[in-house]
Design a protein around this motif. Structure first.
Motif, PDB file in Angstrom:
ATOM      1  N   TYR A  93      13.939  13.796  55.987  1.00 42.63           N
ATOM      2  CA  TYR A  93      15.129  13.797  56.828  1.00 42.63           C
ATOM      3  C   TYR A  93      15.316  15.187  57.449  1.00 42.63           C
ATOM      4  O   TYR A  93      15.307  16.197  56.743  1.00 42.63           O
ATOM      5  N   TYR A  94      15.479  15.178  58.764  1.00 51.21           N
ATOM      6  CA  TYR A  94      15.613  16.421  59.516  1.00 51.21           C
ATOM      7  C   TYR A  94      17.011  16.517  60.136  1.00 51.21           C
ATOM      8  O   TYR A  94      17.502  15.549  60.732  1.00 51.21           O
ATOM      9  N   CYS A  95      17.579  17.684  60.036  1.00 46.10           N
ATOM     10  CA  CYS A  95      18.855  17.970  60.681  1.00 46.10           C
ATOM     11  C   CYS A  95      18.589  18.475  62.103  1.00 46.10           C
ATOM     12  O   CYS A  95      17.618  19.203  62.344  1.00 46.10           O
ATOM     13  N   HIS A  96      19.431  18.070  63.016  1.00 41.24           N
ATOM     14  CA  HIS A  96      19.334  18.522  64.411  1.00 41.24           C
ATOM     15  C   HIS A  96      20.717  18.931  64.896  1.00 41.24           C
ATOM     16  O   HIS A  96      21.710  18.287  64.541  1.00 41.24           O
ATOM     17  N   ALA A  97      20.777  19.962  65.689  1.00 44.40           N
ATOM     18  CA  ALA A  97      22.067  20.399  66.224  1.00 44.40           C
ATOM     19  C   ALA A  97      21.902  21.010  67.613  1.00 44.40           C
ATOM     20  O   ALA A  97      20.914  21.702  67.890  1.00 44.40           O
ATOM     21  N   GLN A  98      22.874  20.717  68.461  1.00 47.95           N
ATOM     22  CA  GLN A  98      22.985  21.380  69.761  1.00 47.95           C
ATOM     23  C   GLN A  98      23.922  22.569  69.571  1.00 47.95           C
ATOM     24  O   GLN A  98      25.090  22.384  69.252  1.00 47.95           O
ATOM     25  N   ILE A  99      23.412  23.753  69.760  1.00 51.68           N
ATOM     26  CA  ILE A  99      24.178  24.959  69.500  1.00 51.68           C
ATOM     27  C   ILE A  99      24.103  25.916  70.678  1.00 51.68           C
ATOM     28  O   ILE A  99      23.030  26.089  71.269  1.00 51.68           O
ATOM     29  N   THR A 100      25.259  26.496  70.989  1.00 51.07           N
ATOM     30  CA  THR A 100      25.296  27.571  71.970  1.00 51.07           C
ATOM     31  C   THR A 100      25.394  28.889  71.212  1.00 51.07           C
ATOM     32  O   THR A 100      26.417  29.163  70.580  1.00 51.07           O
ATOM     33  N   PRO A 101      24.338  29.687  71.239  1.00 51.29           N
ATOM     34  CA  PRO A 101      24.413  30.991  70.575  1.00 51.29           C
ATOM     35  C   PRO A 101      25.366  31.928  71.331  1.00 51.29           C
ATOM     36  O   PRO A 101      25.655  31.713  72.516  1.00 51.29           O
ATOM     37  N   ILE A 102      25.835  32.933  70.639  1.00 49.38           N
ATOM     38  CA  ILE A 102      26.677  33.940  71.275  1.00 49.38           C
ATOM     39  C   ILE A 102      25.908  34.593  72.422  1.00 49.38           C
ATOM     40  O   ILE A 102      24.706  34.849  72.306  1.00 49.38           O
ATOM     41  N   ALA A 103      26.594  34.825  73.531  1.00 50.47           N
ATOM     42  CA  ALA A 103      26.016  35.452  74.727  1.00 50.47           C
ATOM     43  C   ALA A 103      24.985  34.564  75.404  1.00 50.47           C
ATOM     44  O   ALA A 103      24.047  35.061  76.047  1.00 50.47           O
ATOM     45  N   TRP A 104      25.138  33.254  75.257  1.00 46.53           N
ATOM     46  CA  TRP A 104      24.232  32.285  75.864  1.00 46.53           C
ATOM     47  C   TRP A 104      25.071  31.241  76.588  1.00 46.53           C
ATOM     48  O   TRP A 104      26.206  30.985  76.234  1.00 46.53           O
ATOM     49  N   THR A 105      24.477  30.643  77.608  1.00 44.40           N
ATOM     50  CA  THR A 105      25.148  29.567  78.328  1.00 44.40           C
ATOM     51  C   THR A 105      24.367  28.281  78.140  1.00 44.40           C
ATOM     52  O   THR A 105      23.146  28.269  78.349  1.00 44.40           O
ATOM     53  N   GLY A 106      25.065  27.230  77.719  1.00 41.77           N
ATOM     54  CA  GLY A 106      24.399  25.957  77.502  1.00 41.77           C
ATOM     55  C   GLY A 106      23.916  25.795  76.073  1.00 41.77           C
ATOM     56  O   GLY A 106      23.959  26.730  75.265  1.00 41.77           O
ATOM     57  N   TYR A 107      23.454  24.574  75.762  1.00 47.05           N
ATOM     58  CA  TYR A 107      23.003  24.269  74.408  1.00 47.05           C
ATOM     59  C   TYR A 107      21.513  24.533  74.238  1.00 47.05           C
ATOM     60  O   TYR A 107      20.711  24.331  75.142  1.00 47.05           O
ATOM     61  N   ILE A 108      21.153  24.948  73.022  1.00 44.44           N
ATOM     62  CA  ILE A 108      19.774  25.004  72.557  1.00 44.44           C
ATOM     63  C   ILE A 108      19.649  24.011  71.407  1.00 44.44           C
ATOM     64  O   ILE A 108      20.549  23.902  70.576  1.00 44.44           O
ATOM     65  N   HIS A 109      18.531  23.291  71.359  1.00 43.74           N
ATOM     66  CA  HIS A 109      18.307  22.316  70.293  1.00 43.74           C
ATOM     67  C   HIS A 109      17.628  23.002  69.112  1.00 43.74           C
ATOM     68  O   HIS A 109      16.564  23.602  69.259  1.00 43.74           O
ATOM     69  N   TYR A 110      18.261  22.875  67.962  1.00 46.79           N
ATOM     70  CA  TYR A 110      17.703  23.456  66.741  1.00 46.79           C
ATOM     71  C   TYR A 110      17.381  22.352  65.743  1.00 46.79           C
ATOM     72  O   TYR A 110      18.081  21.324  65.686  1.00 46.79           O
ATOM     73  N   TRP A 111      16.349  22.617  64.922  1.00 49.42           N
ATOM     74  CA  TRP A 111      15.921  21.666  63.889  1.00 49.42           C
ATOM     75  C   TRP A 111      15.837  22.354  62.542  1.00 49.42           C
ATOM     76  O   TRP A 111      15.441  23.518  62.460  1.00 49.42           O
ATOM     77  N   GLY A 112      16.182  21.619  61.501  1.00 48.07           N
ATOM     78  CA  GLY A 112      15.908  22.097  60.166  1.00 48.07           C
ATOM     79  C   GLY A 112      14.466  21.807  59.785  1.00 48.07           C
ATOM     80  O   GLY A 112      13.738  21.140  60.519  1.00 48.07           O
ATOM     81  N   LYS A 113      14.057  22.303  58.612  1.00 46.02           N
ATOM     82  CA  LYS A 113      12.676  22.127  58.174  1.00 46.02           C
ATOM     83  C   LYS A 113      12.446  20.780  57.506  1.00 46.02           C
ATOM     84  O   LYS A 113      11.294  20.399  57.281  1.00 46.02           O
ATOM     85  N   GLY A 114      13.517  20.093  57.182  1.00 48.85           N
ATOM     86  CA  GLY A 114      13.398  18.768  56.586  1.00 48.85           C
ATOM     87  C   GLY A 114      13.594  18.770  55.082  1.00 48.85           C
ATOM     88  O   GLY A 114      13.281  19.746  54.395  1.00 48.85           O
ATOM     89  N   THR A 115      14.122  17.653  54.596  1.00 47.42           N
ATOM     90  CA  THR A 115      14.281  17.464  53.159  1.00 47.42           C
ATOM     91  C   THR A 115      13.804  16.060  52.807  1.00 47.42           C
ATOM     92  O   THR A 115      14.115  15.097  53.510  1.00 47.42           O
ATOM     93  N   LEU A 116      13.026  15.947  51.742  1.00 45.01           N
ATOM     94  CA  LEU A 116      12.403  14.672  51.384  1.00 45.01           C
ATOM     95  C   LEU A 116      13.364  13.814  50.569  1.00 45.01           C
ATOM     96  O   LEU A 116      13.937  14.268  49.573  1.00 45.01           O
ATOM     97  N   VAL A 117      13.519  12.583  50.999  1.00 44.14           N
ATOM     98  CA  VAL A 117      14.269  11.576  50.263  1.00 44.14           C
ATOM     99  C   VAL A 117      13.304  10.487  49.835  1.00 44.14           C
ATOM    100  O   VAL A 117      12.629   9.889  50.685  1.00 44.14           O
ATOM    101  N   THR A 118      13.216  10.251  48.544  1.00 41.84           N
ATOM    102  CA  THR A 118      12.328   9.220  48.000  1.00 41.84           C
ATOM    103  C   THR A 118      13.171   8.215  47.234  1.00 41.84           C
ATOM    104  O   THR A 118      13.891   8.581  46.303  1.00 41.84           O
ATOM    105  N   VAL A 119      13.065   6.957  47.642  1.00 39.82           N
ATOM    106  CA  VAL A 119      13.804   5.881  46.978  1.00 39.82           C
ATOM    107  C   VAL A 119      12.786   5.002  46.263  1.00 39.82           C
ATOM    108  O   VAL A 119      12.003   4.290  46.897  1.00 39.82           O
ATOM    109  N   SER A 120      12.802   5.086  44.951  1.00 40.51           N
ATOM    110  CA  SER A 120      11.785   4.377  44.165  1.00 40.51           C
ATOM    111  C   SER A 120      12.281   4.183  42.739  1.00 40.51           C
ATOM    112  O   SER A 120      13.009   5.007  42.204  1.00 40.51           O
ATOM    113  N   SER A 121      11.831   3.080  42.144  1.00 41.89           N
ATOM    114  CA  SER A 121      12.163   2.832  40.748  1.00 41.89           C
ATOM    115  C   SER A 121      11.047   3.333  39.836  1.00 41.89           C
ATOM    116  O   SER A 121      11.132   3.205  38.610  1.00 41.89           O
TER     117      SER A 121
END
Length: 121
Positions: A93-121
């Motif tokens: 599972y990856y997180c995504h966010a539209q973020i405007t950094p300080i001193a910037w105009t408009g959004y930049i797309h950022y991604w996390g590195k991901g976290t594993l979710v395992t559903v198993s018995s």
């Protein structure tokens, strides 16, 4: 420099629950849509859930009624509460966010590195 850091993944039995968190840090002026994507082995990355800055949400059909996305704008953090988990929810599972950094105009797309979710018995 803006970073997204995810947490909360792990191994859970079918029917169980997990809560993912994603915190954005750095020189942030504002944020727009924030969301979660997932990628299962051998499959393309897909959008799981998204939440706008005003709280509107949208979900992948297969998770509706089981997953809930929320955000804390003061903390620049987005959450994904996952209930009634199924083996087919297994993915990175990856997180995504539209973020405007300080001193910037408009959004930049950022991604996390991901976290594993395992559903198993």
């Amino acid at each position: 420099q803006v970073q997204l850091v995810e947490s909360g993944g792990g191994l859970v039995q079918p029917g169980g629950s997990l809560r993912l968190s994603c915190a954005a840090s750095g020189s942030i002026s504002s944020s727009g849509d924030m969301g979660w994507y997932r990628q299962a082995p051998g499959k393309e990355r897909e959008l799981v859930a998204v939440i706008t800055s005003t709280g509107n949400t949208n979900y992948l059909d297969s998770v509706k009624g089981r997953f809930t996305i929320s955000r804390d704008n003061a903390k620049n953090t987005v959450y994904l509460q996952m209930n009634s988990l199924k083996p087919e929810d297994t993915a990175v599972y990856y997180c995504h966010a539209q973020i405007t950094p300080i001193a910037w105009t408009g959004y930049i797309h950022y991604w996390g590195k991901g976290t594993l979710v395992t559903v198993s018995s």
